[in-house]
Design a protein around this motif. Structure first.
Motif, PDB file in Angstrom:
ATOM      1  N   LEU A 404       0.832  -1.199   0.000  1.00 20.70           N
ATOM      2  CA  LEU A 404       0.000   0.000   0.000  1.00 20.70           C
ATOM      3  C   LEU A 404       0.868   1.251   0.000  1.00 20.70           C
ATOM      4  O   LEU A 404       0.615   2.206  -0.750  1.00 20.70           O
ATOM      5  CB  LEU A 404      -0.922  -0.011   1.221  1.00 20.70           C
ATOM      6  N   ALA A 405       1.910   1.257   0.810  1.00 18.48           N
ATOM      7  CA  ALA A 405       2.831   2.398   0.844  1.00 18.48           C
ATOM      8  C   ALA A 405       3.489   2.598  -0.510  1.00 18.48           C
ATOM      9  O   ALA A 405       3.638   3.733  -0.992  1.00 18.48           O
ATOM     10  CB  ALA A 405       3.888   2.175   1.930  1.00 18.48           C
ATOM     11  N   SER A 406       3.864   1.499  -1.151  1.00 14.53           N
ATOM     12  CA  SER A 406       4.514   1.574  -2.457  1.00 14.53           C
ATOM     13  C   SER A 406       3.582   2.166  -3.515  1.00 14.53           C
ATOM     14  O   SER A 406       4.018   2.962  -4.356  1.00 14.53           O
ATOM     15  CB  SER A 406       4.971   0.169  -2.874  1.00 14.53           C
ATOM     16  N   LYS A 407       2.301   1.787  -3.473  1.00 15.26           N
ATOM     17  CA  LYS A 407       1.340   2.314  -4.439  1.00 15.26           C
ATOM     18  C   LYS A 407       1.098   3.807  -4.208  1.00 15.26           C
ATOM     19  O   LYS A 407       0.903   4.573  -5.161  1.00 15.26           O
ATOM     20  CB  LYS A 407       0.021   1.544  -4.344  1.00 15.26           C
ATOM     21  N   MET A 408       1.107   4.231  -2.948  1.00 19.58           N
ATOM     22  CA  MET A 408       0.973   5.661  -2.665  1.00 19.58           C
ATOM     23  C   MET A 408       2.123   6.447  -3.298  1.00 19.58           C
ATOM     24  O   MET A 408       1.921   7.480  -3.945  1.00 19.58           O
ATOM     25  CB  MET A 408       0.950   5.896  -1.146  1.00 19.58           C
ATOM     26  N   VAL A 409       3.324   5.932  -3.112  1.00 17.74           N
ATOM     27  CA  VAL A 409       4.500   6.596  -3.670  1.00 17.74           C
ATOM     28  C   VAL A 409       4.434   6.597  -5.197  1.00 17.74           C
ATOM     29  O   VAL A 409       4.776   7.596  -5.853  1.00 17.74           O
ATOM     30  CB  VAL A 409       5.786   5.901  -3.184  1.00 17.74           C
ATOM     31  N   GLU A 410       3.979   5.476  -5.769  1.00 15.97           N
ATOM     32  CA  GLU A 410       3.892   5.375  -7.226  1.00 15.97           C
ATOM     33  C   GLU A 410       2.940   6.410  -7.804  1.00 15.97           C
ATOM     34  O   GLU A 410       3.240   7.053  -8.814  1.00 15.97           O
ATOM     35  CB  GLU A 410       3.440   3.960  -7.622  1.00 15.97           C
ATOM     36  N   VAL A 411       1.792   6.574  -7.172  1.00 20.93           N
ATOM     37  CA  VAL A 411       0.829   7.566  -7.652  1.00 20.93           C
ATOM     38  C   VAL A 411       1.417   8.973  -7.578  1.00 20.93           C
ATOM     39  O   VAL A 411       1.271   9.780  -8.505  1.00 20.93           O
ATOM     40  CB  VAL A 411      -0.483   7.488  -6.837  1.00 20.93           C
ATOM     41  N   LEU A 412       2.100   9.269  -6.481  1.00 18.33           N
ATOM     42  CA  LEU A 412       2.698  10.595  -6.322  1.00 18.33           C
ATOM     43  C   LEU A 412       3.821  10.853  -7.323  1.00 18.33           C
ATOM     44  O   LEU A 412       4.061  11.998  -7.724  1.00 18.33           O
ATOM     45  CB  LEU A 412       3.249  10.753  -4.901  1.00 18.33           C
ATOM     46  N   SER A 413       4.502   9.792  -7.723  1.00 13.46           N
ATOM     47  CA  SER A 413       5.657   9.937  -8.609  1.00 13.46           C
ATOM     48  C   SER A 413       5.268  10.049 -10.079  1.00 13.46           C
ATOM     49  O   SER A 413       6.124  10.356 -10.924  1.00 13.46           O
ATOM     50  CB  SER A 413       6.607   8.745  -8.416  1.00 13.46           C
ATOM     51  N   MET A 414       4.025   9.794 -10.387  1.00 11.98           N
ATOM     52  CA  MET A 414       3.570   9.852 -11.776  1.00 11.98           C
ATOM     53  C   MET A 414       3.517  11.280 -12.288  1.00 11.98           C
ATOM     54  O   MET A 414       3.317  12.229 -11.528  1.00 11.98           O
ATOM     55  CB  MET A 414       2.150   9.273 -11.893  1.00 11.98           C
ATOM     56  N   ALA A 415       3.638  11.412 -13.587  1.00 11.78           N
ATOM     57  CA  ALA A 415       3.371  12.703 -14.221  1.00 11.78           C
ATOM     58  C   ALA A 415       1.870  12.969 -14.137  1.00 11.78           C
ATOM     59  O   ALA A 415       1.059  12.033 -14.157  1.00 11.78           O
ATOM     60  CB  ALA A 415       3.823  12.678 -15.675  1.00 11.78           C
ATOM     61  N   SER A 416       1.500  14.231 -14.032  1.00 16.92           N
ATOM     62  CA  SER A 416       0.078  14.568 -13.911  1.00 16.92           C
ATOM     63  C   SER A 416      -0.724  14.068 -15.104  1.00 16.92           C
ATOM     64  O   SER A 416      -1.889  13.683 -14.966  1.00 16.92           O
ATOM     65  CB  SER A 416      -0.086  16.080 -13.763  1.00 16.92           C
ATOM     66  N   SER A 417      -0.126  14.028 -16.273  1.00 17.15           N
ATOM     67  CA  SER A 417      -0.825  13.535 -17.479  1.00 17.15           C
ATOM     68  C   SER A 417      -1.136  12.047 -17.361  1.00 17.15           C
ATOM     69  O   SER A 417      -2.196  11.574 -17.801  1.00 17.15           O
ATOM     70  CB  SER A 417       0.029  13.788 -18.717  1.00 17.15           C
ATOM     71  N   GLU A 418      -0.233  11.283 -16.747  1.00 14.15           N
ATOM     72  CA  GLU A 418      -0.454   9.846 -16.566  1.00 14.15           C
ATOM     73  C   GLU A 418      -1.569   9.609 -15.552  1.00 14.15           C
ATOM     74  O   GLU A 418      -2.420   8.739 -15.743  1.00 14.15           O
ATOM     75  CB  GLU A 418       0.844   9.177 -16.104  1.00 14.15           C
ATOM     76  N   ARG A 419      -1.558  10.378 -14.472  1.00 11.12           N
ATOM     77  CA  ARG A 419      -2.634  10.258 -13.484  1.00 11.12           C
ATOM     78  C   ARG A 419      -3.978  10.605 -14.118  1.00 11.12           C
ATOM     79  O   ARG A 419      -5.004   9.984 -13.813  1.00 11.12           O
ATOM     80  CB  ARG A 419      -2.362  11.162 -12.282  1.00 11.12           C
ATOM     81  N   LEU A 420      -3.984  11.595 -14.985  1.00 17.13           N
ATOM     82  CA  LEU A 420      -5.225  12.024 -15.630  1.00 17.13           C
ATOM     83  C   LEU A 420      -5.805  10.918 -16.505  1.00 17.13           C
ATOM     84  O   LEU A 420      -7.028  10.711 -16.526  1.00 17.13           O
ATOM     85  CB  LEU A 420      -4.972  13.280 -16.469  1.00 17.13           C
ATOM     86  N   GLU A 421      -4.969  10.180 -17.206  1.00 20.35           N
ATOM     87  CA  GLU A 421      -5.447   9.082 -18.054  1.00 20.35           C
ATOM     88  C   GLU A 421      -6.091   7.983 -17.213  1.00 20.35           C
ATOM     89  O   GLU A 421      -7.114   7.411 -17.585  1.00 20.35           O
ATOM     90  CB  GLU A 421      -4.302   8.511 -18.887  1.00 20.35           C
ATOM     91  N   ILE A 422      -5.484   7.674 -16.064  1.00 18.06           N
ATOM     92  CA  ILE A 422      -6.064   6.666 -15.169  1.00 18.06           C
ATOM     93  C   ILE A 422      -7.402   7.155 -14.628  1.00 18.06           C
ATOM     94  O   ILE A 422      -8.385   6.405 -14.569  1.00 18.06           O
ATOM     95  CB  ILE A 422      -5.092   6.354 -14.014  1.00 18.06           C
ATOM     96  N   ALA A 423      -7.460   8.426 -14.241  1.00 19.99           N
ATOM     97  CA  ALA A 423      -8.699   8.993 -13.702  1.00 19.99           C
ATOM     98  C   ALA A 423      -9.816   8.967 -14.744  1.00 19.99           C
ATOM     99  O   ALA A 423     -10.975   8.689 -14.423  1.00 19.99           O
ATOM    100  CB  ALA A 423      -8.459  10.417 -13.213  1.00 19.99           C
ATOM    101  N   LYS A 424      -9.490   9.245 -15.993  1.00 17.00           N
ATOM    102  CA  LYS A 424     -10.495   9.208 -17.067  1.00 17.00           C
ATOM    103  C   LYS A 424     -11.049   7.797 -17.241  1.00 17.00           C
ATOM    104  O   LYS A 424     -12.267   7.608 -17.370  1.00 17.00           O
ATOM    105  CB  LYS A 424      -9.877   9.690 -18.381  1.00 17.00           C
TER     106      LYS A 424
END
Length: 451
Positions: A404-424
């Motif tokens: 769980l800690a690793s996934k938190m760090v992974e999400v934070l380390s992503m580019a905002s564009s990559e996070r946006l694609e997952i959110a879509k």
């Protein structure tokens, strides 16, 4: 012999009552607590509305232990859940609801509640004997009784009262919220563990036999479906995802501000929600992040009783012990508007309950644009946090605190564009859990009844 005679007299009395009069042409919903405010109550009102649309000339009734009136229940459905009933339901007030209150039974809770539900069901059927008895609260031992009274039986099951997973935990002596540490410890008497296994096995047998008396069983997830199919062999079982009210959440923008990044966790402060593990994982994540990129964790929930309040206090103490109290915010009993605002700014949503049968809060994260990070089990894994459009990720799963800690760090380390694609992709997926989808699937399942 005296006990056998007494049981025969009771059975004869029930049979006499059951055959005294014809069923009233009505659909009665067995929902003893109509003020719980959770996903189960939303299912109730959406089901009542759907039934009213399918059978407009058949009256609906609610079996409840609350002091309610037809108009007050109709108003509650609208004001609390936005569900507008076509007409106020009849109210059948139950006087023996305390028999299913778990606080009355510190030991053998499952058995005592189940036996209490039989008495409560008998009271309900004596007060109103409908043509269709519809249980939305999971009291399967009322089904044979309703069939004895000549009713057709349908149910919406949110989770199995007893499951093979529960039996396995006792067999392995795993300490969890349904298996106390006293019994789980290796040095405890072998007799205690064996006794609980036998108890659960007998409960599973009784639950399975009762469930097979349902003419139609709707279940809320693939995980629940797999367990109910094993237990209720021969029953007609259909998966109908619960109605998640996500329309207003989908109006929120998907983009997130980089100035204040935070995780959100939405759940009542109950033991099975594993808030302590979330806090521990967050502390581990903070250790891996630079000082300028440290996020916050916002824990949002409510307390049902003194035990929950004590649990909330302990969580605050745990944050202080881990040295992260300045990075954690607690939001207790906030309004829906405030919750919506918090969801609209969260970079990700945490849900770490093991074997969560469905996971409405996970769907709400996805609708709001917060990337879900859920426990790798049951509903979230099998139905919700699943790739969309073939291979587009919709969120993350984790089974341990370090994961769980690793996934938190992974999400934070992503580019905002990559996070946006997952959110879509996550928002697209949450459409299959809408009220409209529930309404269509529910009505399709109910076509087997001709009232």
């Amino acid at each position: 012999m005296a006990v056998v005679g007494a049981l025969l007299l009771v059975a004869a009395a029930v049979l006499f009552l059951a055959r005294r009069w014809e069923c009233k042409r009505a659909i009665a919903f067995f929902h003893p607590y109509t003020n719980d405010g959770g996903g189960g109550e939303r299912v109730l009102w959406c089901a009542v509305r759907a039934v009213q649309e399918m059978f407009p000339d058949v009256p609906c009734a609610i079996y409840t232990g609350d002091e309610a009136t037809p108009s007050s229940l109709a108003a509650r459905a609208w004001e609390k859940f936005g569900v507008k009933l076509h007409s106020p339901p009849q109210v059948v007030r139950l006087r023996t609801r305390n028999l299913i209150d778990p606080s009355n039974y510190p030991h053998f809770t499952l058995l005592c509640q189940s036996l209490g539900s039989i008495v409560l069901g008998l009271e309900a059927l004596v007060r109103l004997r409908p043509v269709l008895f519809f249980d939305t609260s999971g009291y399967a031992l009322t089904y044979p009784l309703a069939r004895l009274f000549g009713c057709k039986v349908a149910c919406y099951t949110h989770y199995p009262t007893i499951s093979s997973d529960m039996v396995s935990r006792v067999s392995n002596r795993s300490s969890l919220y349904n298996n106390s540490g006293v019994i789980a410890r290796r040095q405890v008497s072998f007799l205690l563990s064996t006794g609980k296994i036998v108890y659960y096995e007998l409960m599973a047998l009784m639950y399975g036999l009762a469930g097979r008396c349902a003419n139609l069983a709707m279940v809320n997830s693939s995980w629940t479906l797999s367990h109910i199919e094993k237990l209720w062999k021969g029953a007609r079982i259909v998966r109908v995802y619960p109605p998640c009210n996500t329309e207003s959440l989908q109006e929120l923008p998907l983009e997130r501000s980089e100035r204040e990044l935070y995780f959100i966790s939405v759940a009542q402060f109950r033991p099975e929600k594993n808030h302590d593990l979330q806090v521990e994982a967050f502390a581990m994540a903070l250790e891996k992040l630079s000082a300028e990129k440290r996020p916050r964790l916002k824990l949002v929930g409510s307390c049902r009783n003194e035990e929950d309040a004590k649990r909330l206090s302990d969580l605050k103490s745990l944050c202080a012990k881990l040295g992260i109290q300045d990075h954690v915010d607690f939001h207790e009993n906030i309004s829906y508007t405030a919750l919506r605002d918090l969801l609209g700014g969260a970079i990700a949503g945490i849900h770490f309950m093991i074997d969560e049968h469905f996971g409405i809060s996970v769907v709400e994260y996805m609708a709001a644009g917060a990337i879900p990070i859920a426990h790798n089990s049951a509903g979230p894994r099998m139905d919700i946090v699943v790739d969309e459009d073939g291979d587009q990720k919709t969120g993350f799963l984790a089974a341990t605190v370090p994961e769980l800690a690793s996934k938190m760090v992974e999400v934070l380390s992503m580019a905002s564009s990559e996070r946006l694609e997952i959110a879509k992709a996550a928002r697209r997926r949450c459409h299959r859990f809408s009220e409209r989808q529930f309404n269509d699937s529910f009505k399709q399942a109910m076509t087997m009844f001709h009232l």
